[in-house]
Write a protein that holds these residues in place. Structure first.
Motif, PDB file in Angstrom:
ATOM      1  N   ILE A 240       0.859  -1.258   0.157  1.00  0.00           N
ATOM      2  CA  ILE A 240      -0.023   0.243   0.081  1.00  0.00           C
ATOM      3  C   ILE A 240       0.737   1.310  -0.191  1.00  0.00           C
ATOM      4  N   ALA A 241       2.167   1.372   1.214  1.00  0.00           N
ATOM      5  CA  ALA A 241       2.694   2.286   1.060  1.00  0.00           C
ATOM      6  C   ALA A 241       3.668   2.616  -0.424  1.00  0.00           C
ATOM      7  N   GLU A 242       3.958   1.865  -1.081  1.00  0.00           N
ATOM      8  CA  GLU A 242       4.110   1.440  -3.018  1.00  0.00           C
ATOM      9  C   GLU A 242       3.721   2.883  -3.557  1.00  0.00           C
ATOM     10  N   LEU A 243       2.274   2.240  -3.625  1.00  0.00           N
ATOM     11  CA  LEU A 243       0.959   2.116  -4.141  1.00  0.00           C
ATOM     12  C   LEU A 243       0.543   3.969  -4.347  1.00  0.00           C
ATOM     13  N   ARG A 244       0.821   4.453  -2.604  1.00  0.00           N
ATOM     14  CA  ARG A 244       0.633   6.142  -2.112  1.00  0.00           C
ATOM     15  C   ARG A 244       1.293   6.954  -2.143  1.00  0.00           C
ATOM     16  N   GLN A 245       3.242   6.303  -2.321  1.00  0.00           N
ATOM     17  CA  GLN A 245       3.943   6.982  -1.566  1.00  0.00           C
ATOM     18  C   GLN A 245       4.268   7.644  -0.068  1.00  0.00           C
ATOM     19  N   LEU A 246       3.817   6.251   0.687  1.00  0.00           N
ATOM     20  CA  LEU A 246       4.286   6.284   1.634  1.00  0.00           C
ATOM     21  C   LEU A 246       5.085   5.613   2.505  1.00  0.00           C
ATOM     22  N   THR A 247       5.160   5.587   3.359  1.00  0.00           N
ATOM     23  CA  THR A 247       6.409   4.222   3.694  1.00  0.00           C
ATOM     24  C   THR A 247       5.531   3.358   4.704  1.00  0.00           C
ATOM     25  N   ALA A 248       5.443   2.422   4.819  1.00  0.00           N
ATOM     26  CA  ALA A 248       4.863   1.043   5.171  1.00  0.00           C
ATOM     27  C   ALA A 248       4.488   1.855   6.519  1.00  0.00           C
ATOM     28  N   GLU A 249       5.679   2.345   7.202  1.00  0.00           N
ATOM     29  CA  GLU A 249       5.631   2.823   9.223  1.00  0.00           C
ATOM     30  C   GLU A 249       4.459   3.482   8.628  1.00  0.00           C
ATOM     31  N   GLU A 250       4.427   4.441   8.217  1.00  0.00           N
ATOM     32  CA  GLU A 250       2.786   5.555   7.624  1.00  0.00           C
ATOM     33  C   GLU A 250       1.717   4.217   7.664  1.00  0.00           C
ATOM     34  N   VAL A 251       1.832   3.672   6.948  1.00  0.00           N
ATOM     35  CA  VAL A 251       0.543   2.691   6.475  1.00  0.00           C
ATOM     36  C   VAL A 251       0.165   2.203   8.009  1.00  0.00           C
ATOM     37  N   GLY A 252       1.002   1.412   8.145  1.00  0.00           N
ATOM     38  CA  GLY A 252       0.908   0.618   9.506  1.00  0.00           C
ATOM     39  C   GLY A 252       0.177   1.190  10.345  1.00  0.00           C
ATOM     40  N   GLU A 253       0.841   3.007  11.024  1.00  0.00           N
ATOM     41  CA  GLU A 253       0.578   3.418  11.374  1.00  0.00           C
ATOM     42  C   GLU A 253      -1.081   4.068  11.775  1.00  0.00           C
ATOM     43  N   ALA A 254      -1.446   4.247  10.414  1.00  0.00           N
ATOM     44  CA  ALA A 254      -2.750   4.710   9.996  1.00  0.00           C
ATOM     45  C   ALA A 254      -4.028   3.654  10.395  1.00  0.00           C
ATOM     46  N   THR A 255      -3.409   2.301  10.103  1.00  0.00           N
ATOM     47  CA  THR A 255      -4.247   1.292   9.677  1.00  0.00           C
ATOM     48  C   THR A 255      -4.743   1.403  11.104  1.00  0.00           C
ATOM     49  N   THR A 256      -3.671   1.399  11.592  1.00  0.00           N
ATOM     50  CA  THR A 256      -3.830   0.981  13.794  1.00  0.00           C
ATOM     51  C   THR A 256      -4.291   1.881  14.221  1.00  0.00           C
ATOM     52  N   ALA A 257      -4.516   3.283  13.730  1.00  0.00           N
ATOM     53  CA  ALA A 257      -5.321   3.906  14.386  1.00  0.00           C
ATOM     54  C   ALA A 257      -6.908   3.770  14.374  1.00  0.00           C
ATOM     55  N   ASN A 258      -7.049   2.900  12.525  1.00  0.00           N
ATOM     56  CA  ASN A 258      -8.542   2.650  11.981  1.00  0.00           C
ATOM     57  C   ASN A 258      -8.586   1.282  13.173  1.00  0.00           C
ATOM     58  N   PHE A 259      -8.210   1.028  12.599  1.00  0.00           N
ATOM     59  CA  PHE A 259      -8.240  -0.744  13.824  1.00  0.00           C
ATOM     60  C   PHE A 259      -8.449  -0.383  14.966  1.00  0.00           C
ATOM     61  N   LEU A 260      -7.880   0.921  15.807  1.00  0.00           N
ATOM     62  CA  LEU A 260      -8.837   1.055  16.859  1.00  0.00           C
ATOM     63  C   LEU A 260      -9.965   1.962  17.528  1.00  0.00           C
ATOM     64  N   ALA A 261      -9.530   2.667  16.388  1.00  0.00           N
ATOM     65  CA  ALA A 261     -11.219   3.388  15.723  1.00  0.00           C
ATOM     66  C   ALA A 261     -12.330   2.132  15.722  1.00  0.00           C
ATOM     67  N   LEU A 262     -12.542   1.361  15.096  1.00  0.00           N
ATOM     68  CA  LEU A 262     -13.706   0.739  14.981  1.00  0.00           C
ATOM     69  C   LEU A 262     -13.892  -0.519  15.942  1.00  0.00           C
ATOM     70  N   PHE A 263     -12.482  -1.172  16.418  1.00  0.00           N
ATOM     71  CA  PHE A 263     -12.935  -1.750  17.252  1.00  0.00           C
ATOM     72  C   PHE A 263     -12.272  -1.178  18.678  1.00  0.00           C
ATOM     73  N   LYS A 264     -13.958  -0.326  19.315  1.00  0.00           N
ATOM     74  CA  LYS A 264     -13.899   0.474  20.285  1.00  0.00           C
ATOM     75  C   LYS A 264     -13.012  -0.433  21.135  1.00  0.00           C
ATOM     76  N   GLY A 265     -13.326  -1.641  21.517  1.00  0.00           N
ATOM     77  CA  GLY A 265     -13.290  -2.833  22.871  1.00  0.00           C
ATOM     78  C   GLY A 265     -11.845  -2.908  22.776  1.00  0.00           C
ATOM     79  N   VAL A 266     -11.596  -2.763  21.800  1.00  0.00           N
ATOM     80  CA  VAL A 266      -9.546  -2.760  21.662  1.00  0.00           C
ATOM     81  C   VAL A 266      -8.765  -2.215  22.956  1.00  0.00           C
ATOM     82  N   ALA A 267      -9.202  -0.488  22.771  1.00  0.00           N
ATOM     83  CA  ALA A 267      -8.196   0.351  23.318  1.00  0.00           C
ATOM     84  C   ALA A 267      -8.737   0.740  25.305  1.00  0.00           C
ATOM     85  N   SER A 268     -10.226   0.272  24.995  1.00  0.00           N
ATOM     86  CA  SER A 268     -10.609   0.546  26.051  1.00  0.00           C
ATOM     87  C   SER A 268     -10.109  -0.725  27.012  1.00  0.00           C
TER      88      SER A 268
END
Ligand code: ZN
Ligand code: ZN
Length: 268
Positions: A240-268
């Motif tokens: 995904i990083a390659e497709l969007r001119q990002l680093t893998a780290e940035e994609v990892g961080e964004a998708t992790t933030a999305n995961f925590l936003a969606l599955f609210k039970g994980v962070a609580s």
């Protein structure tokens, strides 16, 4: 930091493999994983993984391909979803792929039981306000129609969720996004012939995507054909990083933030 939003660590392929997998995850900086249930009979094991390890979570649901198993009621799902670290309902959905080969020549009309089972999951998810993990293959029109019929249109009362292991068109992605759902990409994205899917991954907003392994299946290149495991999820991020001119780290961080936003039970 990376998150595997969908894996099947309770499958027999992984018996006795957990220590090595957890070590590989730590090395690859895969910080958490959602262990997905596919049959009620397997739920105790899936939930047990989440109970045992602080960075594993669990879902409860019955996969649309599974037959000759316990058919879940809304109550079966609701009760189990209250167990510790159960943050999602699924995987559930519709699978009309290769009806002749895989469903003994039955027709889509014969699949009413799948659609009924899907509705049971949606109703349970809406009742407990936990997101749905949706599996849809060769069935996107019915999947979207049933979500709409059950009221999953992104309103205040929506359960929401994710279309996992996405392999559909940009049009289907847009419809799922419009209903408020996230889109999750797997190792398929790294396969040579998956250019159409890479085009979809270029268009889905970064704040609406997740990544997953769906292990033990679908190992990404360079491990294609081998047994997949959560430590390989950074290869999906890299693609995904390659497709969007990002680093893998940035994609990892964004998708992790999305995961925590969606599955609210994980962070609580
Ligand atoms: Zn699936
Ligand atoms: Zn799965």
């Amino acid at each position: 930091m990376f998150t595997d939003s969908h894996c099947h660590l309770s499958f027999p392929e992984f018996a006795d493999q957990l220590p090595q997998i957890r070590e590989a995850m730590a090395e690859a900086r895969v910080d958490r994983a959602l262990c997905i249930c596919t049959r009620l009979e397997e739920f105790d094991e899936v939930q047990g993984l989440a109970a045992r390890f602080d960075n594993f979570w669990a879902s409860v649901g019955v996969h649309p391909d599974n037959e000759d198993i316990a058919e879940p009621s809304i109550d079966d799902l609701v009760t189990r979803s209250a167990r510790p670290k159960v943050v999602a309902i699924g995987e559930t959905g519709l699978d009309y792929y290769q009806m002749d080969e895989r469903k003994g020549g039955r027709t889509v009309a014969d699949m009413e039981w799948q659609r009924d089972r899907f509705r049971v999951h949606i109703r349970a998810a809406r009742q407990v306000r936990k997101p749905l993990v949706i599996h849809t293959r060769s069935a996107s029109a019915d999947t979207l129609a049933i979500l709409r019929e059950e009221g999953e249109t992104g309103g205040a009362d929506a359960a929401g969720g994710v279309f996992h292991c996405f392999t559909e068109t940009a049009e289907v992605a847009r419809a799922a996004l419009d209903l408020g759902f996230y889109i999750s990409f797997s190792g398929i994205l790294t396969f040579k012939k998956a250019q159409d899917l890479r085009d979809v991954a270029s268009f889905v907003p970064l704040d609406r995507m997740l990544i997953e392994t769906d292990s033990p299946y679908l190992a990404p290149v360079p491990y294609r054909g081998k047994t997949n495991n959560p430590s390989y999820v950074p290869y999906v991020a890299r693609q995904i990083a390659e497709l969007r001119q990002l680093t893998a780290e940035e994609v990892g961080e964004a998708t992790t933030a999305n995961f925590l936003a969606l599955f609210k039970g994980v962070a609580s």
